[in-house]
Structure formats: structure tokens, C-alpha cells
Design an enzyme around this catalytic site. Structure first.
Site, PDB file in Angstrom:
ATOM      1  CB  ALA A 164      33.873  54.787  27.381  1.00 22.38           C
ATOM      2  N   GLY A 183      34.979  49.708  29.489  1.00 19.97           N
ATOM      3  CA  GLY A 183      35.773  48.800  30.319  1.00 19.97           C
ATOM      4  C   GLY A 183      35.540  49.010  31.803  1.00 19.97           C
ATOM      5  CB  ILE A 238      39.432  51.923  34.295  1.00 18.36           C
ATOM      6  CG1 ILE A 238      40.437  50.954  34.935  1.00 18.36           C
ATOM      7  CG2 ILE A 238      39.758  53.365  34.693  1.00 18.36           C
ATOM      8  CD1 ILE A 238      41.877  51.170  34.525  1.00 18.36           C
ATOM      9  CB  VAL A 279      44.599  55.384  32.525  1.00 16.88           C
ATOM     10  CG1 VAL A 279      44.346  54.291  33.553  1.00 16.88           C
ATOM     11  CG2 VAL A 279      44.281  56.751  33.119  1.00 16.88           C
ATOM     12  CG  ASP A 325      52.090  53.561  40.688  1.00 17.70           C
ATOM     13  OD1 ASP A 325      51.689  52.396  40.816  1.00 17.70           O
ATOM     14  OD2 ASP A 325      52.188  54.135  39.585  1.00 17.70           O
ATOM     15  NE  ARG A 343      47.795  50.433  43.794  1.00 18.38           N
ATOM     16  CZ  ARG A 343      47.859  49.834  42.610  1.00 18.38           C
ATOM     17  NH1 ARG A 343      48.999  49.862  41.898  1.00 18.38           N
ATOM     18  NH2 ARG A 343      46.813  49.192  42.119  1.00 18.38           N
ATOM     19  CG  HIS A 402      51.957  52.639  36.044  1.00 21.59           C
ATOM     20  ND1 HIS A 402      51.589  52.608  37.366  1.00 21.59           N
ATOM     21  CD2 HIS A 402      51.117  51.793  35.412  1.00 21.59           C
ATOM     22  CE1 HIS A 402      50.572  51.784  37.516  1.00 21.59           C
ATOM     23  NE2 HIS A 402      50.263  51.273  36.339  1.00 21.59           N
TER      24      HIS A 402
END
Ligand code: NDP
Length: 328
Positions: free
Chosen positions: A12, A14, A16, A129, A159, A162, A187
């Protein structure tokens, strides 16, 4: 008033996590009428930073945020969790072998799977993730035999997103006009973004593009190497778009895909499309009422087959390496 939904976020403190927590608390994950309780899991040295983020969450005065708990104990952080976002992972460092990477992540995801097994709510949904996401999800799933396997998913939505933008730009369309794109496989750099079943403004995307060279030499590598391109440009990783994709993944899982469209999720294979049963691989999926189904019956041409097989082979190798470590 509704009972709050418990949302656990690991890693948490970090990057992201920082891009993710505020959006969860503001209602973008589950809906503007769904109160949430946040459970933050961090490793002990990062607890203080997590507390700082919690202070900022308090300072946003989000009406839907009904509490924040912080812990370094997965048994506490996953207690009663309804949605678990497994973000924290051991990143690959220079010169690190795949076996070492998987072993380090086994030390994170096996205990977390076990804690989910023992303490999560019956309806728990899990999104991994942290990379290698598919195989980390496999490790967690193996440690959680009482949780239905289909609750463990891995993120390929970034992905997917994107690919949608690259395709829309190529055809001068809006992203909202792009439907039925698929990310297949892992991934990782071997992932395969497939436009052969995609539609752009009602037209078959591959036909509208009409350029296999662009597909093979431009589109696919651009999508697959986007993370590295962003690090190169920003000098930091693509944390905000990864957080956005995590929000999209869970939101779509809970609220459903639109008629005539699907999304991409890393899910446990049932053997569909020749992907060995049990691997967590990305597929086209439709979602409804909190569950999902792999889209069936798509014709896979030779161009796609070779690329799906290559990515699935990598997943099988990762699974074998994890098995050799005794994690499965
Ligand atoms: P980030 O928050 O930037 O990334 C976390 C994970 O997400 C990494 O494994 C990263 O993989 C992955 N990831 C997936 N997609 C993307 C993307 N598009 N862009 C970037 N990353 C992506 O990492 P930080 O180092 O900032 O933070 C990690 C936090 O996790 C730390 O605070 C650490 O203390 C914590 N942690 C917590 C654990 C726990 O709760 N038990 C265990 C381990 C760590 P990749 O590296 O391949 O990009």
C-alpha cells in the site's frame, strides 16, 4: 445504509498503492454508493509510510471511506476482505534469475494465499497486480484450497487498455469505439494483443487496419514494451496507469461487461483455446453479476495461434519452476 465493503491493498505504501487508494476511497472501484473500509498491508519497514498515506486519505474527507486499518500481518489485513488487490511484490532486480524471482515471490504470495484462505469473506475477489502477476496468482491460489479457483485473477487490463488506445489512434477513432480486443497469455513481453476479433466503430479491426506488418512490427511490440518505454520517458514506472487498470479490472468484474463487448483478464484456464487447465492466463472474458466466463468459439488463425502458444509456453515454464520450488 449499506455495510462497507472491505478492500485490502498490499504494498500500500508503494507507487501503485499511492495512485490506487485515493480512487478506491472516492468510490471509483465499486461505485459512488458503496462505502469502503481500507485494509493496508505492508512489510514492517514500510508501515510508517503507509500511515502517512492513511493520513492523506483522512485529509480527503471521502464520504464513502469508513475506516483504514494498517498491518504487516496478512492474517489481519485479509480478515473479512471482500476485494483483495495484491500489489506488493518482489521486483526483478538486475541479474536476478527467474527461479530466484519466483522463490522470493513465493515467500510473499503463498502466505498471503494462506491468509486469504483462512480469513477472507466468502465472496472474496482477488486481483494480482504485482509481477510476475500470473504466476504470483497461481502461487496464492495454490495456498488457498478452500477459495474457489476462479476468484484468483491476474491483471492484463493495462495491456488491454494500452492496445485499445494504440488501435484507436491508428484508425482515427475514439477508444470508446473499440470493442472485443483480447490480450492472451502472460502479462509479460510475450503477451499477445489480438485485434482479429476486435471491432472499431462496428468494423472488424484487422480488416480496417489491413496491414499485418504494422500489427507484427509496430502494434504488438508497442503494447508489449509500453512499460519499459514509460520508464525510459518518465524515469519512473507506469504506476498511475497500472492503478487505473486495477480499478477498471475490478469495476468490470463487479459491474459487468457491456453487451457486444468483452474484456481481458488473467484467469484460471479450463482448457479453453488449448491453454493447459490450471494455468492463470489472459483470455477474453465477459462478466456479469460479479462472475465471469471465458468467451468461447473464437476462431484462432495461424498468426494468433503461434503467439498465444509462445506466451502460454512461458506460463507453463513459470508454473514448472514454481512447482520445482514446492510452491504448488
Ligand atoms: P509499485 O507499486 O510501482 O509496483 C508494485 C508491483 O506492481 C510490482 O511488482 C510491479 O512489477 C507491479 N506492476 C504491475 N504492472 C505495473 C505497471 N504497469 N507499472 C509498474 N508496476 C507494475 O512498486 P513500489 O516498489 O513502489 O512499491 C511496492 C510496495 O510493496 C513497497 O511499499 C513494498 O514495501 C511493498 N511490498 C509489500 C509486501 C507485502 O505487503 N507483504 C510484499 C512486498 C512488497 P514490476 O516491478 O515488474 O514493474
Amino acid at each position: 445504509t449499506r455495510t462497507p465493503v472491505n478492500v485490502t491493498v498490499t504494498g500500500a505504501a508503494g507507487n501503485i498503492g499511492y495512485a490506487l487508494l485515493f480512487r478506491i476511497a472516492s468510490g471509483q472501484l465499486l461505485g459512488a454508493d458503496v462505502p469502503v473500509k481500507l485494509r493496508l498491508l505492508e512489510i514492517t519497514p514500510a508501515l510508517k509510510a503507509a500511515e502517512g498515506t492513511a493520513m492523506e486519505l483522512d485529509d480527503c474527507a471521502f464520504p464513502l471511506l469508513r475506516g483504514i486499518d494498517i498491518s504487516d500481518d496478512p492474517n489481519v489485513a485479509f480478515d473479512g476482505t471482500n476485494v483483495a488487490l495484491l500489489v506488493g511484490a518482489r521486483p526483478r532486480t538486475k541479474g536476478m534469475e527467474r527461479g530466484d524471482l519466483l522463490e522470493a515471490n513465493g515467500g510473499i504470495f503463498a502466505p498471503q494465499g494462506k491468509a486469504i484462505n483462512g480469513h477472507a469473506a466468502d465472496d472474496v475477489k482477488i486481483l494480482v497486480v504485482g509481477n510476475p502477476a500470473n504466476t504470483n496468482a497461481l502461487i496464492a491460489r495454490a495456498a488457498a484450497p478452500d477459495v474457489p479457483a476462479e476468484r484468483f485473477t491476474a491483471m492484463t487490463r493495462l495491456d488491454h487498455n494500452r492496445a485499445a488506445t494504440q488501435l484507436a489512434k491508428k484508425l482515427g477513432a475514439g477508444v470508446e469505439d473499440v470493442k472485443k480486443l483480447t490480450i492472451w497469455g502472460n502479462h509479460s513481453a510475450t503477451q499477445y494483443p489480438d485485434i482479429f476479433h476486435a471491432e472499431v466503430a462496428g468494423r472488424n479491426a484487422a480488416e480496417a487496419v489491413g496491414d499485418e506488418k504494422w500489427l507484427a512490427e509496430d502494434f504488438i511490440p508497442t503494447v508489449a514494451k509500453r512499460g519499459a518505454a514509460i520508464i525510459e520517458a518518465r524515469g519512473a514506472s507506469s504506476a498511475a496507469s497500472a492503478a487505473n487498470a486495477a480499478i477498471d479490472h475490478v469495476h468490470t468484474w463487479v459491474n459487468g461487461t457491456a453487451d457486444g463487448d468483452w474484456t481481458s483478464m488473467g484467469v484460471v484456464s479450463d482448457g479453453s483455446y488449448g491453454v493447459p487447465e490450471g494455468l492463470i492466463s489472459s483470455f477474453p472474458v465477459t462478466t456479469k453479476d460479479g462472475s465471469y466466463e471465458i468467451v468461447q468459439g473464437l476462431e484462432i488463425n495461424e498468426f494468433s495461434r503461434a503467439r498465444i502458444d509462445a506466451s502460454v509456453k512461458e506460463l507453463a515454464e513459470e508454473r514448472d519452476a514454481v512447482r520445482a520450488l514446492g510452491l504448488l
